[in-house]
Design a protein around this motif. Structure first.
Motif, PDB file in Angstrom:
ATOM      1  N   PHE A  20      12.994   1.197  -1.332  1.00  0.00           N
ATOM      2  CA  PHE A  20      12.035   0.245  -0.761  1.00  0.00           C
ATOM      3  C   PHE A  20      11.050  -0.197  -1.840  1.00  0.00           C
ATOM      4  O   PHE A  20      10.655   0.577  -2.718  1.00  0.00           O
ATOM      5  CB  PHE A  20      11.259   0.889   0.384  1.00  0.00           C
ATOM      6  N   SER A  21      10.629  -1.449  -1.789  1.00  0.00           N
ATOM      7  CA  SER A  21       9.601  -1.953  -2.708  1.00  0.00           C
ATOM      8  C   SER A  21       8.831  -3.066  -2.013  1.00  0.00           C
ATOM      9  O   SER A  21       9.288  -3.641  -1.022  1.00  0.00           O
ATOM     10  CB  SER A  21      10.223  -2.479  -4.004  1.00  0.00           C
ATOM     11  N   ASN A  22       7.644  -3.369  -2.512  1.00  0.00           N
ATOM     12  CA  ASN A  22       6.878  -4.498  -1.997  1.00  0.00           C
ATOM     13  C   ASN A  22       6.219  -5.244  -3.148  1.00  0.00           C
ATOM     14  O   ASN A  22       6.322  -4.841  -4.314  1.00  0.00           O
ATOM     15  CB  ASN A  22       5.851  -4.061  -0.948  1.00  0.00           C
ATOM     16  N   ARG A  23       5.557  -6.325  -2.832  1.00  0.00           N
ATOM     17  CA  ARG A  23       4.913  -7.156  -3.849  1.00  0.00           C
ATOM     18  C   ARG A  23       3.449  -6.772  -4.007  1.00  0.00           C
ATOM     19  O   ARG A  23       2.859  -6.154  -3.118  1.00  0.00           O
ATOM     20  CB  ARG A  23       5.028  -8.630  -3.472  1.00  0.00           C
ATOM     21  N   SER A  24       2.869  -7.166  -5.113  1.00  0.00           N
ATOM     22  CA  SER A  24       1.466  -6.874  -5.364  1.00  0.00           C
ATOM     23  C   SER A  24       0.595  -7.522  -4.290  1.00  0.00           C
ATOM     24  O   SER A  24       0.763  -8.699  -3.957  1.00  0.00           O
ATOM     25  CB  SER A  24       1.066  -7.402  -6.749  1.00  0.00           C
ATOM     26  N   HIS A  25      -0.339  -6.741  -3.727  1.00  0.00           N
ATOM     27  CA  HIS A  25      -1.172  -7.251  -2.643  1.00  0.00           C
ATOM     28  C   HIS A  25      -2.454  -6.427  -2.551  1.00  0.00           C
ATOM     29  O   HIS A  25      -2.603  -5.396  -3.204  1.00  0.00           O
ATOM     30  CB  HIS A  25      -0.410  -7.194  -1.310  1.00  0.00           C
ATOM     31  N   ARG A  26      -3.365  -6.896  -1.722  1.00  0.00           N
ATOM     32  CA  ARG A  26      -4.627  -6.204  -1.455  1.00  0.00           C
ATOM     33  C   ARG A  26      -4.833  -6.110   0.054  1.00  0.00           C
ATOM     34  O   ARG A  26      -4.324  -6.949   0.799  1.00  0.00           O
ATOM     35  CB  ARG A  26      -5.829  -6.961  -2.056  1.00  0.00           C
ATOM     36  N   HIS A  27      -5.618  -5.121   0.479  1.00  0.00           N
ATOM     37  CA  HIS A  27      -6.050  -5.008   1.869  1.00  0.00           C
ATOM     38  C   HIS A  27      -7.567  -5.141   1.870  1.00  0.00           C
ATOM     39  O   HIS A  27      -8.270  -4.246   1.396  1.00  0.00           O
ATOM     40  CB  HIS A  27      -5.642  -3.664   2.468  1.00  0.00           C
ATOM     41  N   GLN A  32      -5.809   2.637   2.366  1.00  0.00           N
ATOM     42  CA  GLN A  32      -4.390   2.977   2.456  1.00  0.00           C
ATOM     43  C   GLN A  32      -4.152   4.329   1.800  1.00  0.00           C
ATOM     44  O   GLN A  32      -4.629   4.591   0.698  1.00  0.00           O
ATOM     45  CB  GLN A  32      -3.518   1.923   1.777  1.00  0.00           C
ATOM     46  N   VAL A  33      -3.405   5.182   2.499  1.00  0.00           N
ATOM     47  CA  VAL A  33      -3.000   6.491   1.973  1.00  0.00           C
ATOM     48  C   VAL A  33      -1.489   6.436   1.768  1.00  0.00           C
ATOM     49  O   VAL A  33      -0.736   6.252   2.728  1.00  0.00           O
ATOM     50  CB  VAL A  33      -3.365   7.633   2.936  1.00  0.00           C
ATOM     51  N   HIS A  61      -8.398   2.016  -2.046  1.00  0.00           N
ATOM     52  CA  HIS A  61      -9.618   1.615  -1.349  1.00  0.00           C
ATOM     53  C   HIS A  61      -9.546   0.129  -0.990  1.00  0.00           C
ATOM     54  O   HIS A  61      -8.741  -0.621  -1.561  1.00  0.00           O
ATOM     55  CB  HIS A  61     -10.842   1.900  -2.230  1.00  0.00           C
ATOM     56  N   PRO A  62     -10.355  -0.330  -0.044  1.00  0.00           N
ATOM     57  CA  PRO A  62     -10.331  -1.748   0.327  1.00  0.00           C
ATOM     58  C   PRO A  62     -10.495  -2.656  -0.885  1.00  0.00           C
ATOM     59  O   PRO A  62     -11.353  -2.431  -1.742  1.00  0.00           O
ATOM     60  CB  PRO A  62     -11.534  -1.871   1.282  1.00  0.00           C
ATOM     61  N   ILE A  79      -0.286   5.390   5.502  1.00  0.00           N
ATOM     62  CA  ILE A  79      -1.233   5.285   6.605  1.00  0.00           C
ATOM     63  C   ILE A  79      -2.328   4.319   6.185  1.00  0.00           C
ATOM     64  O   ILE A  79      -2.988   4.533   5.172  1.00  0.00           O
ATOM     65  CB  ILE A  79      -1.853   6.644   6.961  1.00  0.00           C
ATOM     66  N   LYS A  80      -2.502   3.263   6.944  1.00  0.00           N
ATOM     67  CA  LYS A  80      -3.580   2.315   6.693  1.00  0.00           C
ATOM     68  C   LYS A  80      -4.620   2.453   7.797  1.00  0.00           C
ATOM     69  O   LYS A  80      -4.271   2.468   8.981  1.00  0.00           O
ATOM     70  CB  LYS A  80      -3.045   0.881   6.649  1.00  0.00           C
ATOM     71  N   ILE A  81      -5.883   2.563   7.392  1.00  0.00           N
ATOM     72  CA  ILE A  81      -6.984   2.730   8.340  1.00  0.00           C
ATOM     73  C   ILE A  81      -8.033   1.653   8.076  1.00  0.00           C
ATOM     74  O   ILE A  81      -8.483   1.484   6.941  1.00  0.00           O
ATOM     75  CB  ILE A  81      -7.635   4.122   8.205  1.00  0.00           C
ATOM     76  N   ARG A  82      -8.428   0.943   9.112  1.00  0.00           N
ATOM     77  CA  ARG A  82      -9.464  -0.067   8.951  1.00  0.00           C
ATOM     78  C   ARG A  82     -10.784   0.599   8.596  1.00  0.00           C
ATOM     79  O   ARG A  82     -11.122   1.646   9.157  1.00  0.00           O
ATOM     80  CB  ARG A  82      -9.613  -0.858  10.256  1.00  0.00           C
ATOM     81  N   GLU A  83     -11.513   0.025   7.653  1.00  0.00           N
ATOM     82  CA  GLU A  83     -12.691   0.697   7.111  1.00  0.00           C
ATOM     83  C   GLU A  83     -13.745   0.988   8.181  1.00  0.00           C
ATOM     84  O   GLU A  83     -14.397   2.037   8.157  1.00  0.00           O
ATOM     85  CB  GLU A  83     -13.313  -0.119   5.977  1.00  0.00           C
ATOM     86  N   ASP A  84     -13.890   0.128   9.180  1.00  0.00           N
ATOM     87  CA  ASP A  84     -14.905   0.381  10.195  1.00  0.00           C
ATOM     88  C   ASP A  84     -14.461   1.442  11.203  1.00  0.00           C
ATOM     89  O   ASP A  84     -15.265   1.914  11.998  1.00  0.00           O
ATOM     90  CB  ASP A  84     -15.309  -0.907  10.915  1.00  0.00           C
ATOM     91  N   ALA A  85     -13.173   1.843  11.151  1.00  0.00           N
ATOM     92  CA  ALA A  85     -12.709   2.898  12.043  1.00  0.00           C
ATOM     93  C   ALA A  85     -13.117   4.278  11.554  1.00  0.00           C
ATOM     94  O   ALA A  85     -13.189   5.225  12.331  1.00  0.00           O
ATOM     95  CB  ALA A  85     -11.192   2.839  12.184  1.00  0.00           C
TER      96      ALA A  85
END
Length: 263
Positions: A20-27, A32-33, A61-62, A79-85
């Protein structure tokens, strides 16, 4: 190549495998863990390469730019967690900084991941309280596992029974509604994390289990006192479907609604 992704309002659980692979991106507003649970995962983060073996976690980190790829016969859990959560803003108002590298038990994480995804796919996830309790279990795992800053600032360390009593009164009044953890935590004047722990300490069950108990108790009354169908009773009490109603009723009453009506 294999992918599986389940997303709720505050988190996303993802598993990729076999090249599996993905492209460069940001959240923009998500932590993200990234943890390979088998084989090797190659991560490029802010133009710096990381080679991760099983159980060697990495925190994005975001706003951090990153991408990854897996070797053959490798798998990764994300695991992705929204920062306000997280509910962990520091006194300065800034978000917590976790150590970039983490050590996590791949066997434990794989087992928990299967449990979390099973709850969300096959459990009572359409009920918002059920999905949010799964979210909270994931967050509690991260709080207990991640190294860095996970402060307990400003949170009450002792249960105040009056607040839980207020929550119970609220639940008795609105048990047939779509009640959320945030609603109940607001009534208790506690953070969502401390509320769910305090509620269980006081009652011996989770808020969702207590809500189901209230609904089943009312269902017993309606089954004996009315001619309403099981489907109508299920709908009137806030169950998402009759199968959810049957599971809850059998769990707490030890029999099906039909068997109870005939008893």
């Amino acid at each position: 190549m294999m992918e599986m992704s389940i997303r709720t309002e505050r988190m996303e659980l993802f598993k990729g495998a076999d090249r599996f692979s993905n492209r460069s991106h940001r959240h923009g507003h998500w932590y993200q863990v990234t943890v390979p649970v088998q084989g090797v995962c190659h991560v490029m983060m802010e133009n710096k390469p990381y080679r991760l073996n099983g159980g060697e976690g990495l925190i994005q980190h975001p706003g951090t730019e990153h991408f990854l790829r897996l070797d053959a016969d490798s798998s990764v859990i994300i695991i992705k967690i929204r920062e306000d959560a997280l509910g962990l803003e520091q006194a300065s108002g800034s978000l917590p900084e976790f150590a970039v590298r983490q050590r996590m038990d791949p066997g434990e994480l794989s087992r928990l991941f299967r449990h979390w995804t099973s709850e969300l796919m096959f459990g009572d996830a359409p009920d918002p309280l059920a999905a949010q309790e799964t979210e909270i279990r994931v967050l509690h795992y991260l709080r207990a596992t991640l190294n860095g800053s996970i402060p307990e600032r400003g949170l009450e360390s002792k249960v105040r029974d009056v607040h839980i009593h207020q929550v119970l009164e609220y639940m008795h009044a609105y048990y047939a509604e779509a009640v959320s953890v945030d609603d109940l935590a607001a009534v208790a004047k506690q953070s969502r994390f401390h509320f769910i722990r305090n509620f269980r300490e006081c009652t011996g069950v989770t808020p969702y289990q207590y809500l189901l108990m209230l609904r089943v108790d009312k269902a017993k009354q309606l089954l004996k006192s009315s001619g309403d169908s099981v489907a109508d009773i299920s709908c009137s009490l806030g169950f998402s479907c009759t199968s959810q109603f049957h599971r809850a009723f059998r769990k707490f009453a030890g029999m099906t609604p039909g068997e109870f009506r005939q008893s």
